[in-house]
Design an enzyme around this catalytic site. Structure first.
Site, mmCIF file in Angstrom:
data_model
loop_
_atom_site.group_PDB
_atom_site.id
_atom_site.type_symbol
_atom_site.label_atom_id
_atom_site.label_comp_id
_atom_site.label_asym_id
_atom_site.label_seq_id
_atom_site.Cartn_x
_atom_site.Cartn_y
_atom_site.Cartn_z
ATOM 1 N N THR A 177 0.944 -1.063 -0.046
ATOM 2 C CA THR A 177 0.136 0.046 -0.036
ATOM 3 C C THR A 177 0.871 1.294 -0.044
ATOM 4 O O THR A 177 1.824 1.410 0.735
ATOM 5 C CB THR A 177 -0.874 -0.155 1.173
ATOM 6 N N PHE B 30 1.254 5.198 0.825
ATOM 7 C CA PHE B 30 0.518 6.300 1.590
ATOM 8 C C PHE B 30 1.145 7.541 1.183
ATOM 9 O O PHE B 30 2.397 7.508 0.980
ATOM 10 C CB PHE B 30 1.168 5.924 3.156
#
Ligand code: PEP
Ligand code: MN
Length: 681
Positions: free
Chosen positions: A279, A281
């Protein structure tokens, strides 16, 4: 007596550890001095060549001291990465006095402690030498509002996941709110099944997790019979619920850290559909920061196009004309105006750079809205990635000029027009095709080396082979999981269990993996874990299988059938290309002739012929041709001299115990000798 001895040894270990830590601290001090010399804006921040040499040197030093060279190099990669981050932090602080003055930072994230967002916050701020206070919020909006209102200094906003894609809410909030982006972070997401204690998988009856996490593990979860899967607030809270309810049939999908935090058991690791699950960010703050020109930087912006023909193309062209590499383009509906869109762009560049200033000015003229979110140190671009130990260059001394540099002459082209393949032919594409797998390019100027055991036999066997080949500079790890054996009584491979081991070991040593796929129905599942799909010699004309691998987005290595002509081989490649998958490379592995001294006859004349007829890369597997390790080195050298784009060989820690193809497997020392023999001295 034994207790006393053990105590004394432990004391000695404590002393050694203290020395190791002191040596690390000493090294960091020197790094800080080097950094202060680099405070002049002309001094480069990073010397990649020096880092590569350093890694090779410490691995060698380690070997001389009786250590595992791979292990030493891995440790040093971490040391280098940390010192680079520390230097970058110091530079950013120099340019941003307010940031430098922060002794404590409050970081907002969505979820509870132990959630992936919390891990990302810790990862991001660990090199900053500040006291870190992390605050969990229920929603993205609440955490961003906390930053706007001054209740938090930063917010960790997840923006995209490599499996599930863009996180729409995050983009929409960035458009609406007045915030600046000051950083990015990549968080590996390794989902685990977490339970109260050890138990058989089939006894799990109820599983909780965040919907995003469940969506990333559908394959594994779908395989559990009689088990209810339920969405829950976040991954860490799901673990807490399992702990609190004390029902042994319940489990959660979460990180290993969350399991540890709540004292629960990891029933199974690595349950996500795709092994590379990350992921990204972005770090939001109230104000933008200045970033030193030497730090690899990304800039993010949002724009809306004008109502004019070709408006989007014009905007993108502005970036291209200013030589700015766009790393991401996303579109979202424009709030309140149906069928109009906002575009989100990330590119490599710094708003302080005159080139970027000029591009933004030109962009403003072509858009109806332009919002610059800020520039920040990049984590995903090649220049920000850790160095690898330097490998000796493979010599291609006698290699002919690649066919691509001498366009085939007219009569060759006229003959090619009549062949039963078009997409594979040089007629359709004159330039050599290159296939990129991670950092490896197959079909470029640098020959690739694929190495590993014939079959994956166990985690220990594969790990030993993988470390040995990685240490010697191999580019790709091979290992058969589904074996096409002549006799049904021979070892048939570990199947998907072997593939899990291969994926895990490949990730552990940092090598992409290739494995053979035998059945059309297995293609999708194998493609999820393997970086390259191998079609074996016995399956070169299994047209159902060729069509199936033609449908997936994974490079395919097509081995030559042992009775196949070159044109039949290229026509087989055409089956894959015709279905859409253009990432095909060929592997010559020997054909059947009257000669019995070798297992097969390595047809090296196929290499220049193939390079004339097709743009597809070709590598050579001398192992399956020779049938014994003894002739592999001369045939590898000959293959590279003939113009092959690489070689594939079999390496086994104990060839005499191999479950398949032992006689042709190189033991690690012999693989090292092969690498030496094909390298420039
Ligand atoms: C292999 O690579 O282990 C293999 C089975 O090769 P081939 O298909 O060339 O026999
Ligand atoms: Mn083999």
């Amino acid at each position: 007596m034994a207790d006393q001895k053990l105590g004394a040894l432990r004391d000695r270990l404590d002393e050694v550890d203290q020395k190791v830590v002191e040596a690390l601290a000493e090294r960091m001090k020197v790094v800080a001095e080097v950094a202060s010399l680099k405070s002049s804006p002309q001094a480069p921040l990073r010397d990649m060549g020096r880092e590569e040499e350093l890694l090779a040197r410490v691995a060698q030093l380690g070997r001389s001291a009786g250590l595992d060279g791979f292990f030493v190099a891995e440790l040093y990669k971490k040391v280098l990465e940390h010192s680079l981050r520390t230097q970058q932090e110091a530079l950013v602080n120099q340019d941003n006095p307010e940031r430098a003055a922060q002794e404590q930072v409050v970081v907002a994230f969505q979820g509870t402690h132990g959630a992936y967002s919390h891990l990302a916050a810790i990862r991001h701020f660990s090199a900053r030498n500040v006291e870190l206070v992390c605050k969990g919020y229920n929603t993205f909006r609440q955490m961003l509002e906390a930053v706007q209102a001054g209740g938090a200094d930063y917010a960790m906003l997840p923006i995209e996941n490599t499996t599930a894609g863009s996180i729409n809410d995050a983009y929409d909030l960035l458009a609406r709110m007045e915030l600046a982006l000051v950083g990015e972070e990549i968080q590996p997401v390794d989902h685990c099944l977490v339970s109260l204690g050890p138990m058989p998988l089939h006894e799990v009856k109820r599983i909780f997790s965040h919907p995003q996490a469940l969506a990333q593990c559908t394959e594994f979860l779908g395989g559990l019979a009689d088990c209810k899967v339920e969405a829950f607030t976040d991954t860490a809270m799901a673990v807490r619920r399992v702990r609190d309810e004390q029902d042994p049939t319940q489990a959660a999908v979460a990180s290993a850290e969350a399991a540890k935090r709540f004292g629960l058991h990891i029933l199974k690791r690595g349950i996500a559909n795709q092994k590379a699950n990350y992921t990204r960010f972005v770090v939001a703050a109230a104000k933008p920061i200045a970033v030193d020109a030497r730090i690899p930087t990304k800039t993010s912006l949002i724009f809306a196009t004008r109502h004019e023909d070709g408006a989007l193309v014009r905007c993108i062209n502005v970036l291209a004309e200013h030589h700015l590499n766009m790393t991401k383009l996303e579109s979202r509906p424009r709030p309140g105006t149906p069928w109009e869109y906002l575009f989100y762009v990330d590119f490599e560049g710094n708003v302080a750079d005159p080139q970027v200033v000029a591009a933004l000015r030109a962009l403003a003229a072509s858009t109806s809205l332009l919002k610059v979110l800020g520039s920040y140190p990049a984590r995903t671009v090649a220049k920000a990635k850790p160095a690898q130990p330097k490998r000796a260059e493979i010599s291609v001394v006698a290699s002919p000029a690649p066919a691509s540099q001498k366009a085939p002459d007219d009569d060759v082209l006229a003959a090619l027009e009549k062949k039963p393949y078009r997409l594979a032919s040089r007629v359709g594409r004159a330039e050599d095709s290159k296939i990129t797998v991670g950092n490896v390019v197959i079909g470029g100027d640098r020959p690739v080396v694929i190495a590993g055991p014939c079959s994956v036999e166990s985690r220990e066997q594969l790990m030993a082979a993988a470390r040995a080949v990685k240490e010697q500079g191999a580019d790709i790890l091979r290992g058969g999981c589904f074996k096409p054996r002549t006799s049904p009584y021979s070892f048939q491979g570990l199947g998907f269990e072997g593939l899990d081991i291969l994926a895990e070991v490949g990730a552990a040593v940092g090598l992409p993996i290739v494995t053979e796929v035998l059945h059309p129905s297995d293609v999708e599942a194998v493609a999820r874990k393997a970086d390259i799909l191998q079609i074996g010699a016995r399956n070169m004309q299994n047209f159902a299988l060729l069509k199936e691998v033609g449908k997936v987005d994974r490079p395919v290595m097509l081995k030559r059938g042992m009775m196949a002509s070159i044109d039949e081989w290229l026509a087989a490649a055409e089956y894959i290309l015709a279905r859409g998958n253009q990432q095909v490379f060929l592997c010559e592995r020997g054909i059947r002739t009257f000669e019995t001294a070798t297992r097969n006859t390595l047809d090296l004349s196929a290499v220049p012929v193939v390079r004339e007829r097709t743009h597809l890369p070709i590598i050579v597997d001398p192992a399956h041709a020779c049938g014994t390790w003894r002739w592999i080195t001369p045939m590898s050298r000959a293959a590279l001299a003939a113009g092959a784009h690489g070689i594939m060989v079999e390496v086994h820690p104990k060839p005499e115990e191999a479950l398949s193809d032992g006689p042709q497997a190189l033991r690690p020392e012999r693989f090292a000798q092969l690498m030496e023999a094909i390298s420039q001295s």
